[in-house]
Every structure is written in structure tokens, then in C-alpha cells.
Design a protein around this motif. Structure first.
Motif, mmCIF file in Angstrom:
data_model
loop_
_atom_site.group_PDB
_atom_site.id
_atom_site.type_symbol
_atom_site.label_atom_id
_atom_site.label_comp_id
_atom_site.label_asym_id
_atom_site.label_seq_id
_atom_site.Cartn_x
_atom_site.Cartn_y
_atom_site.Cartn_z
ATOM 1 N N ALA A 275 29.828 -33.863 3.222
ATOM 2 C CA ALA A 275 29.651 -34.069 1.783
ATOM 3 C C ALA A 275 30.664 -33.264 0.977
ATOM 4 O O ALA A 275 31.264 -33.771 0.021
ATOM 5 C CB ALA A 275 28.228 -33.698 1.375
ATOM 6 N N ASP A 276 30.881 -32.013 1.360
ATOM 7 C CA ASP A 276 31.846 -31.183 0.622
ATOM 8 C C ASP A 276 33.258 -31.734 0.759
ATOM 9 O O ASP A 276 34.037 -31.723 -0.207
ATOM 10 C CB ASP A 276 31.794 -29.741 1.127
ATOM 11 N N ASP A 279 33.463 -34.880 -1.413
ATOM 12 C CA ASP A 279 33.512 -34.517 -2.836
ATOM 13 C C ASP A 279 34.893 -33.995 -3.230
ATOM 14 O O ASP A 279 35.385 -34.286 -4.325
ATOM 15 C CB ASP A 279 32.458 -33.458 -3.150
ATOM 16 N N GLU A 282 37.407 -36.874 -4.102
ATOM 17 C CA GLU A 282 36.992 -37.941 -5.012
ATOM 18 C C GLU A 282 38.195 -38.579 -5.707
ATOM 19 O O GLU A 282 38.288 -39.810 -5.813
ATOM 20 C CB GLU A 282 36.019 -37.392 -6.063
ATOM 21 N N PRO A 306 28.461 -42.707 -1.703
ATOM 22 C CA PRO A 306 27.578 -41.547 -1.479
ATOM 23 C C PRO A 306 27.783 -40.430 -2.488
ATOM 24 O O PRO A 306 26.841 -39.692 -2.797
ATOM 25 C CB PRO A 306 27.944 -41.092 -0.056
ATOM 26 N N ILE A 307 29.008 -40.288 -3.017
ATOM 27 C CA ILE A 307 29.224 -39.274 -4.058
ATOM 28 C C ILE A 307 28.395 -39.634 -5.288
ATOM 29 O O ILE A 307 27.732 -38.778 -5.891
ATOM 30 C CB ILE A 307 30.714 -39.181 -4.434
ATOM 31 N N ARG A 309 25.719 -41.292 -5.432
ATOM 32 C CA ARG A 309 24.278 -41.105 -5.199
ATOM 33 C C ARG A 309 23.877 -39.637 -5.311
ATOM 34 O O ARG A 309 22.731 -39.329 -5.651
ATOM 35 C CB ARG A 309 23.886 -41.660 -3.827
ATOM 36 N N ARG A 310 24.821 -38.738 -5.020
ATOM 37 C CA ARG A 310 24.508 -37.304 -5.069
ATOM 38 C C ARG A 310 24.689 -36.716 -6.456
ATOM 39 O O ARG A 310 23.937 -35.825 -6.859
ATOM 40 C CB ARG A 310 25.398 -36.536 -4.074
ATOM 41 N N ARG A 311 25.678 -37.193 -7.171
ATOM 42 C CA ARG A 311 25.993 -36.613 -8.480
ATOM 43 C C ARG A 311 26.779 -37.631 -9.284
ATOM 44 O O ARG A 311 27.327 -38.596 -8.725
ATOM 45 C CB ARG A 311 26.820 -35.339 -8.313
ATOM 46 N N GLN A 347 23.940 -43.896 -15.441
ATOM 47 C CA GLN A 347 23.938 -42.434 -15.480
ATOM 48 C C GLN A 347 23.971 -41.908 -16.906
ATOM 49 O O GLN A 347 23.420 -40.852 -17.199
ATOM 50 C CB GLN A 347 25.141 -41.897 -14.688
#
Length: 466
Positions: A275-276, A279, A282, A306-307, A309-311, A347
């Protein structure tokens, strides 16, 4: 040494003895013999052959078998070596293949005796040929020992890397040669890990399009493709994992070959970035949304999802990068992009810069030839009708006549306020605004309408005619 003595030398001595004799001659004498060697090589290359009395007679072609063919090939190889040792670069460039078992060692001796400009010019000429006639071990020794610099020109560099890829990892054992895993061979020459492997991402090579090799039934049990080897080396800390992730993304901009592009993003996916790591990249994924290749755009959308979905994603630059993808002929990537647009609009309420960017993207989506893409874009436009200015809604009138019937209807039906300023072209002048009126049928249109009505329901649905 005169011409007769030179002819006797190449006819009766071994390649190593010929080279010892020629390299021992003074420079001026070598220059004098150069045209003799070039002329004799031309005769033999044309199919003639020296007999035991040093007379040129009709010889054999390279494909002929038997003793005559063997003698001809040996003479041709020895003369080729002599031309390389004596002649200027314009004559030396004609030499394509030595055909000697110990060619690497002999060629290294020749190159060490020639000046650097000659070596550089000859090596680059051979590397630009699809079949260079030289081996990777010889080329690598020239570069590693400082006799030649690594080629930088695009064609020569491509040949250099192509030779490396095919020689270091042939796919399965060659005759009388046991298979050695690629990672082992790379570790045996650490300089390759510093420079050469990263150049694979800078040129048009198929090194990472290796799925067919990895699944080949005849591959060795310990077989490693280039992707496998780099994954192992990154996992062991022998090469920088972060640099490998970035290089696999940068490689997507270096080629238009679909196999090359597929190999790069498949390698990135096989690295399974966390994930990191995702991110942190991006912006790189976002830039790929404007790529000319559909499957690269699809890869970028899969990485961004997925990014999101996380933020929250950076809405304005993401939307701005999407516009070119709606020029792709397929509908899979535009439909996936519209899902991401929907998430971005959920969002936060679109206004100002975000509203302008979203409207521009959805306007491009309306111009896509696929009816399903048009319908989804119309739905999003109608759902956010309150965010659009009068000028933005008026702009939709330019394309409304090109929309499928369902997309045209959705611009009115999915919002209490019309998404288009003014009446729709197909709307009744009187009556409810949530119904789309049909234009009057003319005599010329009636036969075509009858034929459309006769189409199977499935074709009518696909064409948006219902």
C-alpha cells in the motif's frame, strides 16, 4: 611480406598462427598488405578457393557439405580474420561471421591491436545488424576490459542488450551446455547489476515478455526468466526494489511494442507493491492514464482503484489525465475510468476547478462511440446537474445529436433539473420534459425503419435502438 607470402600464410597456416604473424609486422607493412587481403577475401567470399599451388579455383558455397565445403569455410574464416587485423574500417565492416570455435579469443587479440576509433566503429556496426555474428561473451569482455565503451546509440544499444538477453538466458540448455539459472549468471558479473539490467527498461527489448517461457513444458526445473531473476535478486536485496518498481513504470513510455509494454507492467504487478509503495507512485499511475495503449491504461486504473478505496485521490489532476483515454476504441477502459470518476465525485461535491475538470472528462466520454460509455457519462452528468454552469450545460448541445437514444434520455430523466440548457433536439415542444419525442417519419425513412424493426431484439439492444 609480399602478396605471394601472404597468400601462402592464409592458405597453409592456422588462424592463431596467421594472427601471430600479422600482428608482429610493422604498422606500415600491415597497411601495405591491407588491399591484398581485401581483394583475396572478396574472391573467396564470392565462392572461389585457393588450391595447394595457391591458385584461385572455383570453390564451394557455404551451404555445400563434404571436404570441399569444409576447406572453403576454413579459408574464408582465416581470410576474414586477416582482413580484421589489417584493413581499415570500411573493409572490415564487410566481415559478418568468422565461424571459428576460438573466435572470441582471436577477436579480442585483433581488437586489442587496433586503435580505439576502429574498435568502436566496428563493434557498433556489428551490433546494429540483426545477426551480428559475434557472441555476448566477446562483446562483454570488450566493454568490461575498457577496450570499447558501452554503446549509447539506440540501434547499437538495442543490439547489445538483445545479445545479452538471448545469450544469458536462452530458455533451456543448449547442446552440451548445462543450464545455469539467470540470477547466478548475473551475480557472476556484478557490473551487469549496476548498469545493464536497468538499460533493459530504456530500450525496445522483449526481455520481460516471458510468460510463454515460464510455462514451457521443456524448461529446466530451475529455469528463471528475466522477470524471475530480477524478482529473486530484489527479494535478496542484491538490487534496489524501489528502483525496480520505478523502472518497470518508466519502461512503459519507452516503446510502442505491445509485448514490451505487457512485459513491463506484468513485472510491476509481480513485484506486488504494498500500500505504501502504491501510494508513493500515485502520480506515475495517474500519468499512465493518458497512455496510447489500452492495456497500459487498464493497468493504471487497476493501480489507482485501491488507492481511491483507502483515501481520496487528487481529484483535479486525476480527472485532467483521464481525457485522452476516451479516444481509445475499446470500451473497457473508458467504463472503468467512469467508475473512478463516480468515486471522485462522491468523495466531495464538485465545484470550481473540480467541476470544470469533471465536466471536461464527461464531455469527452459522451463522444465515445460505445453507447454504454455514453449512457454512463450521461448518468453522471445528470446526477451532478446542479454543479454545472449554464455555459457547461449549453456545451452539451454540441454533441447531443450524436448520442444514443438512451444516453440522450438520461440527460433529462436522471435529474430533476435538465443537464442540458434549453430543450433537447428530440424533445416535444409541448408536454412533459421527461419524455423524448420522435421526429416525424418521412417517406424516405419508412423503409429503413421497417428494416430496423425487423432486426433481432439482441441486435436492437446492442445498437441502442430500443
Amino acid at each position: 611480406m609480399n602478396a605471394q607470402e601472404f597468400t601462402a600464410l592464409v592458405a597453409r597456416r592456422s588462424a592463431a598462427e596467421i594472427l601471430d604473424t600479422l600482428l608482429a609486422l610493422p604498422l606500415e607493412e600491415r597497411r601495405t598488405l591491407a588491399p591484398v587481403a581485401a581483394d583475396l577475401w572478396k574472391e573467396v567470399d564470392g565462392g572461389r578457393q585457393l588450391n595447394e599451388w595457391l591458385v584461385l579455383i572455383p570453390g564451394a558455397t557455404t551451404t555445400r557439405t563434404g571436404s570441399l565445403g569444409r576447406v572453403w569455410r576454413e579459408q574464408h574464416a582465416r581470410l576474414s580474420l586477416a582482413v580484421l587485423a589489417l584493413c581499415p574500417i570500411d573493409k572490415a565492416k564487410r566481415i559478418r561471421w568468422l565461424g571459428l570455435r576460438d573466435a572470441d579469443g582471436l577477436l579480442l587479440r585483433v581488437c586489442a591491436a587496433r586503435d580505439r576509433p576502429w574498435r568502436e566503429a566496428w563493434l557498433r556496426h556489428r551490433l546494429q545488424d540483426e545477426f551480428p555474428g559475434i557472441r555476448w561473451t566477446f562483446v562483454r569482455a570488450l566493454v568490461r576490459d575498457g577496450l570499447c565503451s558501452r554503446p549509447l546509440e539506440s540501434e547499437a544499444l538495442r543490439g547489445y542488450l538483445r545479445l545479452m538477453v538471448s545469450d544469458l538466458n536462452p530458455g533451456w540448455p543448449r547442446l552440451a551446455m548445462p543450464y545455469v539459472p539467470l540470477s547466478t549468471r548475473l551475480l557472476a558479473d556484478p557490473g551487469l547489476l549496476d548498469e545493464e539490467i536497468w538499460l533493459l527498461f530504456e530500450t525496445d527489448t522483449n526481455a520481460f515478455d516471458d510468460a510463454w517461457l515460464r510455462n514451457h513444458p521443456q524448461r529446466p526445473t530451475d529455469y528463471e526468466s528475466w522477470s524471475d531473476a530480477l524478482l529473486r535478486l530484489a527479494g535478496e536485496g542484491r538490487i534496489d526494489r524501489q528502483r525496480l518498481l520505478d523502472a518497470s513504470l518508466a519502461g512503459l513510455w519507452k516503446s510502442s511494442n505491445q509485448r514490451v509494454l505487457s512485459g513491463c507492467h506484468q513485472l510491476h504487478s509481480r513485484l506486488a507493491p504494498g500500500a505504501d509503495e502504491v501510494d508513493a507512485r500515485e502520480e506515475q499511475y495517474r500519468e499512465l492514464l493518458s497512455h496510447r495503449s489500452g492495456h497500459v491504461v487498464g493497468f493504471a486504473l487497476r493501480q489507482l482503484a485501491p488507492i481511491a478505496r483507502r483515501r481520496p485521490l487528487a481529484a483535479v489532476p486525476t480527472l485532467a489525465a483521464m481525457a485522452p483515454l476516451f479516444a481509445l476504441p475499446a470500451k473497457a477502459q473508458p467504463l472503468a475510468a467512469l467508475k473512478l470518476v463516480d468515486r471522485l465525485l462522491q468523495q466531495a461535491k464538485p465545484d470550481g476547478e473540480t467541476a470544470a475538470a469533471a465536466h471536461a472528462v464527461l464531455f469527452e466520454a459522451l463522444r465515445h462511440p460505445a453507447g454504454e460509455v455514453q449512457q454512463n457519462a450521461a448518468q453522471l452528468l445528470s446526477a451532478c446537474a446542479e454543479a454545472w454552469t449554464d455555459d457547461q450545460r449549453a456545451r452539451l448541445r454540441d454533441v447531443v445529436s450524436e448520442l444514443s437514444p438512451l444516453a440522450r434520455a438520461q440527460l433529462v430523466e436522471l435529474s430533476g433539473r435538465p443537464a442540458i440548457a434549453g430543450p433537447l433536439p428530440a424533445q416535444r415542444e409541448e408536454g412533459a420534459t421527461d419524455e423524448v419525442a420522435a421526429e416525424p417519419e418521412t417517406a424516405d425513412q419508412q423503409p429503413w425503419l421497417a428494416r430496423l424493426q425487423a432486426l433481432p431484439p439482441r441486435l436492437r439492444a446492442l445498437g441502442g435502438l430500443d
